[in-house]
Design an enzyme around this catalytic site. Sequence first.
Site, PDB file in Angstrom:
ATOM      1  N   THR A  13      -8.632  -4.370   2.438  1.00 26.26           N
ATOM      2  CA  THR A  13      -9.821  -4.680   1.640  1.00 26.26           C
ATOM      3  C   THR A  13      -9.483  -5.204   0.243  1.00 26.26           C
ATOM      4  O   THR A  13     -10.373  -5.589  -0.503  1.00 26.26           O
ATOM      5  CB  THR A  13     -10.742  -3.451   1.494  1.00 26.26           C
ATOM      6  OG1 THR A  13      -9.990  -2.376   0.921  1.00 26.26           O
ATOM      7  CG2 THR A  13     -11.336  -3.043   2.825  1.00 26.26           C
ATOM      8  N   SER A  37      -7.872   0.740   5.349  1.00 23.07           N
ATOM      9  CA  SER A  37      -7.855   1.039   3.914  1.00 23.07           C
ATOM     10  C   SER A  37      -8.557   2.357   3.645  1.00 23.07           C
ATOM     11  O   SER A  37      -9.279   2.874   4.492  1.00 23.07           O
ATOM     12  CB  SER A  37      -8.520  -0.087   3.112  1.00 23.07           C
ATOM     13  OG  SER A  37      -9.914  -0.112   3.341  1.00 23.07           O
ATOM     14  N   LYS A  42     -15.337  -0.450  -0.405  1.00 19.13           N
ATOM     15  CA  LYS A  42     -14.732  -1.782  -0.283  1.00 19.13           C
ATOM     16  C   LYS A  42     -14.830  -2.300   1.150  1.00 19.13           C
ATOM     17  O   LYS A  42     -14.973  -3.502   1.371  1.00 19.13           O
ATOM     18  CB  LYS A  42     -13.283  -1.753  -0.760  1.00 19.13           C
ATOM     19  CG  LYS A  42     -13.181  -1.599  -2.280  1.00 19.13           C
ATOM     20  CD  LYS A  42     -11.756  -1.672  -2.753  1.00 19.13           C
ATOM     21  CE  LYS A  42     -11.378  -3.120  -2.924  1.00 19.13           C
ATOM     22  NZ  LYS A  42     -10.040  -3.318  -3.497  1.00 19.13           N
ATOM     23  N   ASP A  62      -5.295   6.175   5.287  1.00 21.42           N
ATOM     24  CA  ASP A  62      -4.326   6.089   4.205  1.00 21.42           C
ATOM     25  C   ASP A  62      -2.942   5.964   4.831  1.00 21.42           C
ATOM     26  O   ASP A  62      -2.619   6.726   5.747  1.00 21.42           O
ATOM     27  CB  ASP A  62      -4.420   7.353   3.347  1.00 21.42           C
ATOM     28  CG  ASP A  62      -3.661   7.255   2.044  1.00 21.42           C
ATOM     29  OD1 ASP A  62      -2.561   6.665   2.027  1.00 21.42           O
ATOM     30  OD2 ASP A  62      -4.154   7.792   1.036  1.00 21.42           O
ATOM     31  N   LYS A  86      -0.144  -0.265  -7.047  1.00 20.44           N
ATOM     32  CA  LYS A  86       0.482  -1.456  -7.612  1.00 20.44           C
ATOM     33  C   LYS A  86       0.324  -1.634  -9.109  1.00 20.44           C
ATOM     34  O   LYS A  86       0.899  -2.556  -9.673  1.00 20.44           O
ATOM     35  CB  LYS A  86      -0.045  -2.694  -6.893  1.00 20.44           C
ATOM     36  CG  LYS A  86      -1.525  -2.895  -7.028  1.00 20.44           C
ATOM     37  CD  LYS A  86      -1.978  -4.096  -6.206  1.00 20.44           C
ATOM     38  CE  LYS A  86      -3.420  -4.401  -6.408  1.00 20.44           C
ATOM     39  NZ  LYS A  86      -4.336  -3.658  -5.615  1.00 20.44           N
ATOM     40  N   LYS A 128       8.527  -7.435  -9.148  1.00 26.05           N
ATOM     41  CA  LYS A 128       8.999  -6.279  -9.921  1.00 26.05           C
ATOM     42  C   LYS A 128      10.009  -5.428  -9.151  1.00 26.05           C
ATOM     43  O   LYS A 128      10.609  -4.508  -9.703  1.00 26.05           O
ATOM     44  CB  LYS A 128       7.813  -5.442 -10.381  1.00 26.05           C
ATOM     45  CG  LYS A 128       7.009  -6.183 -11.449  1.00 26.05           C
ATOM     46  CD  LYS A 128       5.677  -5.538 -11.705  1.00 26.05           C
ATOM     47  CE  LYS A 128       4.864  -6.342 -12.689  1.00 26.05           C
ATOM     48  NZ  LYS A 128       4.553  -7.706 -12.245  1.00 26.05           N
ATOM     49  N   TYR A 136       6.873   1.535 -10.309  1.00 24.47           N
ATOM     50  CA  TYR A 136       6.319   0.595  -9.332  1.00 24.47           C
ATOM     51  C   TYR A 136       7.430  -0.249  -8.729  1.00 24.47           C
ATOM     52  O   TYR A 136       7.570  -0.353  -7.508  1.00 24.47           O
ATOM     53  CB  TYR A 136       5.249  -0.283  -9.985  1.00 24.47           C
ATOM     54  CG  TYR A 136       4.759  -1.397  -9.093  1.00 24.47           C
ATOM     55  CD1 TYR A 136       4.194  -1.119  -7.850  1.00 24.47           C
ATOM     56  CD2 TYR A 136       4.862  -2.731  -9.479  1.00 24.47           C
ATOM     57  CE1 TYR A 136       3.745  -2.141  -7.023  1.00 24.47           C
ATOM     58  CE2 TYR A 136       4.409  -3.748  -8.665  1.00 24.47           C
ATOM     59  CZ  TYR A 136       3.856  -3.450  -7.441  1.00 24.47           C
ATOM     60  OH  TYR A 136       3.414  -4.454  -6.621  1.00 24.47           O
ATOM     61  N   LYS A 140       8.723  -0.097  -4.784  1.00 19.56           N
ATOM     62  CA  LYS A 140       8.603  -1.278  -3.927  1.00 19.56           C
ATOM     63  C   LYS A 140       9.983  -1.793  -3.498  1.00 19.56           C
ATOM     64  O   LYS A 140      10.147  -2.281  -2.376  1.00 19.56           O
ATOM     65  CB  LYS A 140       7.808  -2.381  -4.630  1.00 19.56           C
ATOM     66  CG  LYS A 140       6.330  -2.045  -4.803  1.00 19.56           C
ATOM     67  CD  LYS A 140       5.622  -1.826  -3.476  1.00 19.56           C
ATOM     68  CE  LYS A 140       5.313  -3.134  -2.794  1.00 19.56           C
ATOM     69  NZ  LYS A 140       4.558  -2.974  -1.548  1.00 19.56           N
TER      70      LYS A 140
END
Length: 160
Positions: A13, A37, A42, A62, A86, A128, A136, A140
């Site tokens: 979403t 989601s 949303k 989730d 994020k 990043k 973050y 990632k």
Amino acid sequence: MFDDKIILITGGTGSWGQELSKQILERFSPKEIRIFSRGEHKQVEMRRKFRNNPRLRFIIGDVRDEKRVLQSSRGVNYIFHLAALKHVPVCEENGWESVLTNIIGTENVINAAIAYDVEKVVDISTDKAVDPFNMYGVSKSLAEKLIINTNNRNVKTRFI
């Protein structure tokens, strides 16, 4: 490549998930796109935006919930893994939540894909993750390494 296929989009979403869904629906004829989601609101908004498209199936869940990810992956051909925490300040202030979503959530997607012989998993990351210096970026980067290293296992699924 997506004609008559079932596609799961985690974090579906979000802005990228909605654009991906739009592009797939415009260019291909998927059997189903599962939008996975956490956000009920949303999902309702996206359902309206896409005019209740019958090829979209909305699933509340989730990526941190291994069983829910597994249930949602049954019969899927492709997974686009977009779900993540994020925002850099949020991740810094909630480090363990970043680990649970961005790392453990990715591992849950990997395990579900392997369990059901999903053809391909495409993980969406960030710039990043290169030379990470914040929570973050680190989370990632680790998720990327999990995805890439799974290709070294003897499994049918390809991870990108």
